[in-house]
Design a protein around this motif. Structure first.
Motif, PDB file in Angstrom:
ATOM      1  N   MET A 123      -3.258  19.200  25.348  1.00 40.12           N
ATOM      2  CA  MET A 123      -4.117  20.320  24.960  1.00 40.12           C
ATOM      3  C   MET A 123      -5.565  20.097  25.384  1.00 40.12           C
ATOM      4  N   LEU A 124      -6.018  18.847  25.409  1.00 39.15           N
ATOM      5  CA  LEU A 124      -7.401  18.546  25.756  1.00 39.15           C
ATOM      6  C   LEU A 124      -7.606  18.289  27.245  1.00 39.15           C
ATOM      7  N   ASP A 125      -6.556  18.402  28.058  1.00 44.40           N
ATOM      8  CA  ASP A 125      -6.659  18.143  29.497  1.00 44.40           C
ATOM      9  C   ASP A 125      -7.257  16.766  29.762  1.00 44.40           C
ATOM     10  N   ALA A 126      -6.645  15.761  29.147  1.00 43.84           N
ATOM     11  CA  ALA A 126      -7.183  14.404  29.278  1.00 43.84           C
ATOM     12  C   ALA A 126      -7.065  13.871  30.697  1.00 43.84           C
ATOM     13  N   ASP A 127      -6.137  14.397  31.489  1.00 42.91           N
ATOM     14  CA  ASP A 127      -5.925  13.897  32.848  1.00 42.91           C
ATOM     15  C   ASP A 127      -6.480  14.834  33.912  1.00 42.91           C
ATOM     16  N   SER A 128      -7.447  15.658  33.540  1.00 47.46           N
ATOM     17  CA  SER A 128      -7.972  16.638  34.498  1.00 47.46           C
ATOM     18  C   SER A 128      -8.832  15.999  35.582  1.00 47.46           C
TER      19      SER A 128
END
Length: 1028
Positions: free
Chosen positions: A809-814
């Protein structure tokens, strides 16, 4: 003999008082005509006005005066407004001023006040009163409130009891109001657009009024209706009485397929119809965005005087459902005739099937399976409960025996309550539901992210360190300071040593992320890294709870801390190992980013005192999902899916209940958030629940089904969007559609009021991000730490929100490398520059006379603009206005979802996808890594060539006057001199007309070869010939 009646005792009640301590002002504007000002402050709150003293001729005044106010209504204090105004006293001005000069004002709301003991000194920027005001400076305020017990004397003259109270004059009916948890939000009828189709057979159909719910108390926001609109008498809004309207629901669904550029991967509008005969004149239900789902609630409380038993339990049976409660486990010595269950069951209910249906509730003994009695209800006689009605009171019912049971085994009574309600019922969240039997892992919950702070550690210097004496000559020791907080670890650069003493200087800031409650300690290690192995010279542990907090850029005093040794023979062995000078503070003026900046849902600072009032409410109705793919095997069949939905906005996370074994789950749950900034993003994700099948010691991760994002600023005010979005997942095998999710979204806010429009002119991030900015790499590292802390916090909840869910949900791997994302960003740049390319093509077609009429009109327009240059700027802005009005026809009708073309996910290469999902460090074979590296080198070579071309053009411009090519510079200077003489002699308008007509000359007068000016520029030297 007369007896004197004793006076009634004095009554005590609580009075809330608000204290506004005006501390000082900074950099005020001089207004007395002598380069100074004599300021004083007026505070206005709840109809009370207080004034400070005047500070004579002082641009940085210091008052330190508390102003005390009485809060008339403490429950609604959050909606009250405190206005602070600063004036210049006219008595000390140079001249006879008619009024005091205005120096600025500050407006605050009750939601920004702190309780006594939690207050802090906050400096507020002074604001203008009007557009033409000239204001500068800031004012320091310390605001807090407290409750005080006071004694009130009873009234002396009381009216007789039989005297009727005076009649109140009739009041105008208020607008529609929905009150929830003591909060109010008003929206007049007819002002809200709702995306429901209007029935063709009803000519007088009117859209329903809308009630808005809030998450926490901001100030009351009123949406003004059209002043020229008059409602007919039969549609006047009734007073806000205890009346509840039936929820809107649809007996059928009709889907209108629009032209979608991405085919089945584009969102589509869903039109739902109401129940026949439902009117819109009643009060709106709090759950008006979702469809009502009827449930048969059964609350089993306890029993008394039961027959002898060991572990009694309750069976609940209808024509479609069968449930049983948990058996009661008696303690030693506890009587066995009065068991207690305190359990609620929610069974799916259908009105059409309940005409002749019955509900059977029976009590059984789990040990012997003996029947202990039962009760039977006709479902047609079960009452219907709608919130905000109070809960139905349980009643005692006599247990009866069946026809085949012996009467001597049945005795006693059972206490229970039976009613029909919806998912809005208070008992539904914790009830044992028929569509989600695993209560521990399938209930709908609301989570809150932890309150995160930036911990700023400034390492100044260290003294009296025990440095090893066996260093080689002319070798300076490499001393570094390492800071650890939880899993975070940062290190300073090499310290500089003073030649005359053993003092090391750093003067370096280290920033870490700390989360409340402050249970951890900051560990500082002073290490000697001169050799290969680091030697510990001393350490210190500082509890985070003891560190001061600040919310602005005020100075933080430094402190000396003594270093301790380990006593293990390394470095320092004694009790004193030197000392270190530090500055420590918890930064409350920053916003701790846990999301990517382009999809952030909140920009508020950590300190609540700096929060601005909310501008509206965001409502989300999660209707359901369609055509989900099977996510787990089931008995060798086609598989099953146990889906739940997670939505995140700001600090608030919501999770729907899990619908087990369904490819078309229907949640119909509604949630609300406060909106402080419309330029934020709401994220909704769908997951498959694996944790409810895992053991306590087993860790199973929930599978992702897909997610979408909705930007709040793209939503029109007070309009309901009911849309179906595709759920897309990009995996190693490619793009896959996992199903569709149906949502109803509404952003309730006054669309064009100053509070809403002024947000667009304010900085996106809090003030401290601009006064003391953080680096890009540092910000990304801190975001990774914040994401881990949020995931660890939510994992400890019950039911837990897994770390894989939070990271998704937090786009940690963006931030990871992806060839696909690089292509997408390149095509985004091309699309941004497409208008310039189109304009160049149009100008080229005009100058080539492909359409003579257009070329002649351009000549005429050019002549007008040159001859009347004052019209150029207004004409340009008018052209922009016309473009905006033209594109209004093509505005998006629904909030956009994920775009597969923009993401370059339609035809992505499998090897590029495999590289995108590869770990760091890579786990692939050496040959594959070498091939990808060579491919990356070829791509970098192209980028290198493009950058070299840009550098060449800039160097050619510099070569015009740098005399690197003497002949070219002489020619350029001569041409510039000739142009100067011509422009002095010939009017500028004539020169502009000549140049324009020369540029637009007919092709028959044009040479197909490049012009001389371009040939001259291309022959200029660059520095590329000096590269090795």
């Amino acid at each position: 003999m007369t007896t004197q009646s004793q006076p009634p005792p004095q009554q005590q009640h609580t009075v809330r008082k608000l204290v506004v301590e005006v501390v000082d002002g900074r950099d005020l504007l001089p207004k007395d005509g002598q380069g100074s000002s004599s300021p004083y402050v007026i505070a206005d709150f709840d109809g009370q006005r207080k004034r400070t003293s005047t500070r004579y001729r002082e641009l940085n005044p210091v008052w330190n005066e508390p102003l005390e106010f009485i809060v008339s209504d403490p429950k609604n204090m959050d909606y009250e407004e405190l206005e602070i105004e600063v004036f210049n006293d006219k008595r000390y001005c140079n001249g006879s001023g008619r009024k005091n000069h205005f120096l600025g004002r500050v407006k605050l709301y009750g939601s920004q006040f702190s309780k006594r003991g939690d207050e802090g000194l906050v400096y507020h920027q002074l604001e203008k009163k009007s557009v033409f005001s000239w204001i500068r400076g800031e004012i320091g305020l310390r605001i807090y409130y407290y409750d005080e017990l006071v004694e009130e004397e009873p009234p002396q003259n009381q009216p007789p009891e039989n005297q009727p109270p005076p009649e109140e004059p009739p009041k105008n009916p208020p607008p529609h109001v929905v009150v929830e948890e003591g909060r109010v939000y008003e929206v007049p009828g007819r002002h809200v657009e709702i995306c429901h189709p209007v029935p063709e057979n009803v000519s007088h159909y009117q859209p329903p009024p809308v009630g808005i719910l809030q998450e926490s108390p901001p100030h009351v926001v009123h949406v003004q209706p059209d002043p020229h609109q008059v409602l007919p008498p039969d549609e006047m809004v009734p007073p806000a009485v205890a009346e509840v309207r039936k929820m809107q629901c649809g007996s059928a669904e009709r889907i209108r397929v629009l032209k979608r550029p991405n085919g089945e991967f584009s969102p589509r509008v869903i039109n739902t119809s109401k129940f026949p005969g439902e009117t819109t004149k009643d009060r709106i239900h709090p759950y008006d965005l979702v469809e009502p789902m009827l449930y048969l609630f059964t609350k089993v409380v306890k029993a008394r005087s039961l027959a002898p038993n060991q572990n009694p339990y309750v069976k609940i049976r209808t024509s479609n459902h069968f449930k049983r409660s948990k058996p009661v486990m008696y303690r030693p010595g506890e009587p066995t005739d009065s068991p207690e269950w305190n359990q609620v069951f929610a069974l799916g209910h259908n009105k059409n099937d309940s005409v002749n249906a019955t509900l059977e509730i029976s009590v059984w003994d789990a040990h012997s399976e003996n029947f202990l009695g039962g009760v039977c209800f006709e479902l047609s006689d079960v009452p219907v409960r709608d919130p905000p009605d109070s809960p139905l009171a349980p009643q005692w019912y006599r247990l009866e025996s069946g026809a085949s049971e012996q009467n001597n085994r049945v005795s006693g009574d059972i206490q229970l309550a039976v009613w029909i309600g919806t998912q809005a019922d208070d008992a539904f969240p914790e009830a044992w539901s028929s569509d989600a039997p695993y209560v521990a892992h399938t209930r709908s919950k609301v989570y809150q992210s932890p309150k995160l702070w930036y911990l700023r550690l400034t390492v100044i210097e260290a003294q009296d360190l025990h440095i090893a004496s066996n260093l080689p000559p002319l070798t300076a020791p490499e001393i570094r300071v390492k800071a650890q907080l939880g899993f975070q670890s940062v290190r300073t650069r090499r310290g500089s040593m003073n030649n005359h003493s053993s003092t090391f200087h750093w003067n370096e800031d280290l920033i870490l992320v700390a989360g409340e409650p402050f249970e951890d300690s900051l560990i500082l290690l002073v290490e000697d890294r001169t050799n290969k192995e680091a030697i510990l010279l001393g350490h210190i542990m500082i509890p985070v709870s003891s560190i001061d907090q600040r919310i602005d850029e005020r100075h933080v005093a430094s402190k000396w801390f003594g270093l301790e040794g380990r006593g293990d023979g390394c470095g320092c062995n004694g009790p004193y190992c030197g000392r270190i000078q530090l500055k420590l503070c918890l930064e409350g003026g920053y916003h701790v980013l846990d999301e990517a900046a382009h999809v952030c849902s909140d920009f508020r600072p950590t300190a609540k005192q700096l929060w601005k009032p909310a501008i509206g409410i965001l409502e989300l109705g999660i209707l359901g999902a369609r055509c989900l793919l099977p996510m787990k095997p089931k008995n060798g069949g086609k598989g099953s899916t146990d889906a739940y939905c997670v939505a995140k906005y700001g600090k608030k996370w919501v999770r729907t209940r899990t619908i087990t074994d369904s490819f078309d789950p229907r949640w119909n749950e509604q949630y609300t958030w406060q909106v402080y900034d419309p330029c934020t993003v709401l994220t909704i994700g769908v997951f498959d629940n694996w944790r409810m099948f895992a053991d306590v010691s087993e860790e199973k991760q929930d599978n992702r089904i897909g997610k979408i994002r909705i930007r709040v600023s793209t939503l029109e005010s007070n309009k309901v969007y009911t849309t179906s979005y595709p759920l897309l997942v990009l995996s190693r095998s490619g793009l896959k559609k996992m199903g569709e999710i149906e949502l109803a979204v509404r952003f309730a806010c006054p669309s064009m009021l100053p509070d809403t429009c002024s947000v667009y002119g304010q900085p996106l991030l809090p003030r401290m991000h601009y006064l003391r900015p953080l680096g890009v790499a540092q910000q990304e590292a801190l975001r990774g730490a914040a994401t881990k802390m949020v995931a660890a916090w939510l994992t400890r909840s019950e039911p837990p929100l897994g770390s894989e869910v939070v990271r998704y949900m937090l786009d940690a791997d963006s931030h990871t490398w992806s060839m696909r994302k690089s292509k997408a960003n390149w095509f985004r740049i091309v699309a941004v520059l497409a208008w310039a390319v189109g304009l160049a093509k149009w100008l080229d077609s005009v100058r080539r006379w492909r359409n003579p009429v257009t070329t002649v009109l351009v000549h005429v327009l050019y002549l007008v603009l040159v001859w009347y240059p004052d019209l150029a700027v207004p004409t340009g802005f008018l052209y922009v206005v016309l473009i905006g009005v033209w594109y209004y026809r093509f505005r998006p009708k629904i909030p956009s979802g994920m775009d597969i073309r923009l993401s370059q996910a339609e035809a992505v290469d499998p090897d590029e996808l495999d590289e995108e999902f590869d770990t760091i460090p890579s786990s692939k074979p050496t040959e594959l890594i070498r091939m990808r590296y060579d491919r990356l080198r070829m791509l970098a070579a192209r980028v290198q060539t493009v950058l070299g071309d840009f550098a060449t053009q800039g160097e050619r411009l510099q070569a015009l006057v740098s005399w690197r090519d003497p002949r070219a510079t002489k020619m350029f200077i001569g041409v510039c001199l000739a142009i100067t003489l011509v422009l002095y002699a010939v009017p500028a308008k004539m020169v502009a007309v000549a140049l324009g007509f020369y540029y637009l000359r007919h092709p028959m007068f044009r040479d197909p070869m490049p012009p001389a000016s371009l040939n001259f520029f291309r022959r200029l030297p660059s520095l590329s010939d000096r590269l090795m």
